[in-house]
Write a protein that holds these residues in place. Structure first.
Motif, mmCIF file in Angstrom:
data_model
loop_
_atom_site.group_PDB
_atom_site.id
_atom_site.type_symbol
_atom_site.label_atom_id
_atom_site.label_comp_id
_atom_site.label_asym_id
_atom_site.label_seq_id
_atom_site.Cartn_x
_atom_site.Cartn_y
_atom_site.Cartn_z
ATOM 1 N N GLU B 16 0.807 -1.223 0.000
ATOM 2 C CA GLU B 16 0.000 0.000 0.000
ATOM 3 C C GLU B 16 0.840 1.273 0.000
ATOM 4 O O GLU B 16 0.284 2.369 0.029
ATOM 5 N N ALA B 17 2.143 1.164 -0.066
ATOM 6 C CA ALA B 17 2.989 2.358 -0.155
ATOM 7 C C ALA B 17 2.923 2.942 -1.553
ATOM 8 O O ALA B 17 2.507 2.285 -2.514
ATOM 9 N N PHE B 18 3.362 4.223 -1.656
ATOM 10 C CA PHE B 18 3.421 4.908 -2.949
ATOM 11 C C PHE B 18 4.753 4.590 -3.620
ATOM 12 O O PHE B 18 5.802 4.587 -2.994
ATOM 13 N N LEU B 19 4.668 4.349 -4.934
ATOM 14 C CA LEU B 19 5.859 3.983 -5.697
ATOM 15 C C LEU B 19 6.200 5.051 -6.719
ATOM 16 O O LEU B 19 5.314 5.518 -7.456
ATOM 17 N N THR B 20 7.475 5.404 -6.774
ATOM 18 C CA THR B 20 8.007 6.175 -7.885
ATOM 19 C C THR B 20 9.316 5.538 -8.317
ATOM 20 O O THR B 20 10.188 5.290 -7.486
ATOM 21 N N THR B 51 3.512 8.043 -26.583
ATOM 22 C CA THR B 51 4.103 8.249 -27.899
ATOM 23 C C THR B 51 4.449 9.696 -28.217
ATOM 24 O O THR B 51 5.150 9.960 -29.191
ATOM 25 N N LYS B 52 3.977 10.660 -27.416
ATOM 26 C CA LYS B 52 4.342 12.048 -27.669
ATOM 27 C C LYS B 52 4.325 12.826 -26.368
ATOM 28 O O LYS B 52 3.768 12.387 -25.352
ATOM 29 N N ALA B 53 4.924 14.002 -26.409
ATOM 30 C CA ALA B 53 5.058 14.826 -25.218
ATOM 31 C C ALA B 53 3.710 15.085 -24.556
ATOM 32 O O ALA B 53 2.701 15.303 -25.234
ATOM 33 N N ASP B 54 3.710 14.993 -23.227
ATOM 34 C CA ASP B 54 2.555 15.230 -22.354
ATOM 35 C C ASP B 54 1.547 14.077 -22.355
ATOM 36 O O ASP B 54 0.563 14.132 -21.615
ATOM 37 N N ASP B 55 1.798 13.047 -23.164
ATOM 38 C CA ASP B 55 0.956 11.844 -23.108
ATOM 39 C C ASP B 55 1.141 11.169 -21.758
ATOM 40 O O ASP B 55 2.244 11.121 -21.218
ATOM 41 N N LYS B 56 0.064 10.586 -21.232
ATOM 42 C CA LYS B 56 0.149 9.779 -20.025
ATOM 43 C C LYS B 56 -0.222 8.356 -20.378
ATOM 44 O O LYS B 56 -1.306 8.102 -20.902
ATOM 45 N N GLY B 57 0.673 7.422 -20.079
ATOM 46 C CA GLY B 57 0.364 6.010 -20.220
ATOM 47 C C GLY B 57 -0.099 5.476 -18.881
ATOM 48 O O GLY B 57 0.373 5.904 -17.833
ATOM 49 N N SER B 58 -1.052 4.516 -18.918
ATOM 50 C CA SER B 58 -1.528 3.950 -17.663
ATOM 51 C C SER B 58 -1.979 2.514 -17.878
ATOM 52 O O SER B 58 -2.464 2.147 -18.953
ATOM 53 N N ASN B 59 -1.821 1.701 -16.835
ATOM 54 C CA ASN B 59 -2.215 0.299 -16.893
ATOM 55 C C ASN B 59 -2.049 -0.301 -15.505
ATOM 56 O O ASN B 59 -1.046 -0.052 -14.819
ATOM 57 N N LYS B 60 -3.020 -1.069 -15.055
ATOM 58 C CA LYS B 60 -2.951 -1.798 -13.780
ATOM 59 C C LYS B 60 -2.642 -0.881 -12.598
ATOM 60 O O LYS B 60 -1.992 -1.304 -11.635
ATOM 61 N N GLY B 61 -3.062 0.360 -12.650
ATOM 62 C CA GLY B 61 -2.819 1.300 -11.561
ATOM 63 C C GLY B 61 -1.505 2.050 -11.675
ATOM 64 O O GLY B 61 -1.248 2.980 -10.911
ATOM 65 N N GLU B 63 1.124 4.588 -13.700
ATOM 66 C CA GLU B 63 1.042 5.721 -14.613
ATOM 67 C C GLU B 63 2.429 6.275 -14.887
ATOM 68 O O GLU B 63 3.320 6.184 -14.028
ATOM 69 N N ALA B 64 2.602 6.880 -16.066
ATOM 70 C CA ALA B 64 3.837 7.602 -16.385
ATOM 71 C C ALA B 64 3.492 8.662 -17.419
ATOM 72 O O ALA B 64 2.716 8.400 -18.345
ATOM 73 N N THR B 65 4.074 9.853 -17.265
ATOM 74 C CA THR B 65 3.804 10.963 -18.171
ATOM 75 C C THR B 65 5.075 11.332 -18.925
ATOM 76 O O THR B 65 6.142 11.501 -18.321
ATOM 77 N N TYR B 66 4.967 11.486 -20.218
ATOM 78 C CA TYR B 66 6.068 11.837 -21.118
ATOM 79 C C TYR B 66 6.346 13.333 -20.954
ATOM 80 O O TYR B 66 5.577 14.174 -21.413
ATOM 81 N N LEU B 75 7.760 6.379 -13.464
ATOM 82 C CA LEU B 75 6.670 5.432 -13.214
ATOM 83 C C LEU B 75 6.136 5.625 -11.803
ATOM 84 O O LEU B 75 6.923 5.703 -10.852
ATOM 85 N N GLU B 76 4.814 5.669 -11.644
ATOM 86 C CA GLU B 76 4.191 5.857 -10.335
ATOM 87 C C GLU B 76 3.024 4.899 -10.144
ATOM 88 O O GLU B 76 2.354 4.513 -11.104
ATOM 89 N N LYS B 77 2.827 4.542 -8.876
ATOM 90 C CA LYS B 77 1.627 3.800 -8.500
ATOM 91 C C LYS B 77 1.255 4.214 -7.091
ATOM 92 O O LYS B 77 2.118 4.285 -6.212
ATOM 93 N N GLY B 78 -0.009 4.463 -6.877
ATOM 94 C CA GLY B 78 -0.446 5.011 -5.599
ATOM 95 C C GLY B 78 -0.400 4.028 -4.442
ATOM 96 O O GLY B 78 -0.158 4.424 -3.294
ATOM 97 N N SER B 79 -0.601 2.743 -4.717
ATOM 98 C CA SER B 79 -0.676 1.753 -3.642
ATOM 99 C C SER B 79 -0.195 0.411 -4.195
ATOM 100 O O SER B 79 -0.929 -0.258 -4.921
ATOM 101 N N VAL B 80 1.031 0.039 -3.851
ATOM 102 C CA VAL B 80 1.604 -1.177 -4.427
ATOM 103 C C VAL B 80 1.124 -2.421 -3.674
ATOM 104 O O VAL B 80 0.760 -2.357 -2.502
#
Lengths: 114, 112
Positions: B16-20, B51-61, B63-66, B75-80
């Motif tokens: 449940e910790a935050f991941l970066t 694929t381009k600047a300011d895009d945010k990819g997300s999956n399974k909780g 996220e990462a922003t270009y 790479l971030e996740k709110g609760s591992v």
């Protein structure tokens, strides 16, 4: 779903021996590639192919040969193994022409050269 | 040439910790950026992409922003969860998409 299949999963060689790592995919992918994974270095591209009959060198091609006679298969040959080639090898494939397409990886082949 | 640098690991967190996991890159042109994950004994699999600047990819909780201005793709996740324990690789591809350049990988261990 077979996906990308690599054989063998484990292999031990003596210095100077030769061997071939096999890679086959059943997804009709035009692009195939070989990477090696070493601790602290991530994955490094060895060779790649964008279609049958076409191959090109990656970042670390020395000591390795490849050929692509069919769409499905992309074998990696070590002509004279050296201890520096001890590594985990991954084959990967994707649709050619899709710059952002997902690379599908095999489970890896762990090679030890004594 | 292109290169990807990831934060030094390994990283150990409680559930449940935050991941970066930090990732910065050097590239010419306009690369596409990826995060791949490798579970024990398996090959890599795509986690998310941008694929381009300011895009945010997300999956399974995750996220990462270009961020082009800082050349980053953290790479971030709110609760591992314990099941997130794996090695995470940041990667980029150049214009043709023929060469994927990987970072060195970050080992994540999540304890219950």
């Amino acid at each position: 779903n077979a996906g990308v299949t690599q054989t063998p999963k484990f292999q031990v060689l003596k210095t100077g021996q030769s061997m071939t790592l096999q890679c086959a995919q059943d997804m009709n992918h035009e692009y195939m590639s070989w990477y090696r994974q070493d601790p602290g270095m991530g994955l490094r591209l060895i060779h790649y192919s964008v279609g049958a009959g076409i191959t090109d060198q990656g970042e670390v091609p020395n000591g390795y040969n490849v050929s692509r006679s069919t769409t499905e298969d992309f074998p990696l040959r070590l002509l004279s193994a050296a201890p520096s080639q001890t590594s985990v090898y991954f084959c990967a494939s994707k649709q050619a022409g899709e710059k952002t397409g997902e690379l599908f990886f095999g489970e890896g082949s762990r090679l030890t050269v004594l | 040439g292109n290169s990807v640098t990831q934060m030094e690991g390994p990283v150990t967190l409680s559930e449940e910790a935050f991941l970066t996991i930090n990732c910065t890159y050097t590239a010419t042109g306009y690369p596409s950026l990826f995060w791949y994950v490798q579970y024990p004994g398996e090959g890599l699999q795509l986690l998310l992409k941008a694929t381009k600047a300011d895009d945010k990819g997300s999956n399974k909780g995750f996220e990462a922003t270009y961020r082009k201005e800082t050349t980053s793709f953290h790479l971030e996740k709110g609760s591992v969860q314990v099941s997130d324990s794996a090695v995470y690789f940041c990667a980029l591809t150049e214009t043709s998409g023929s060469r994927l350049t990987f970072g060195e990988g970050t080992q994540l261990t999540v304890n219950p």
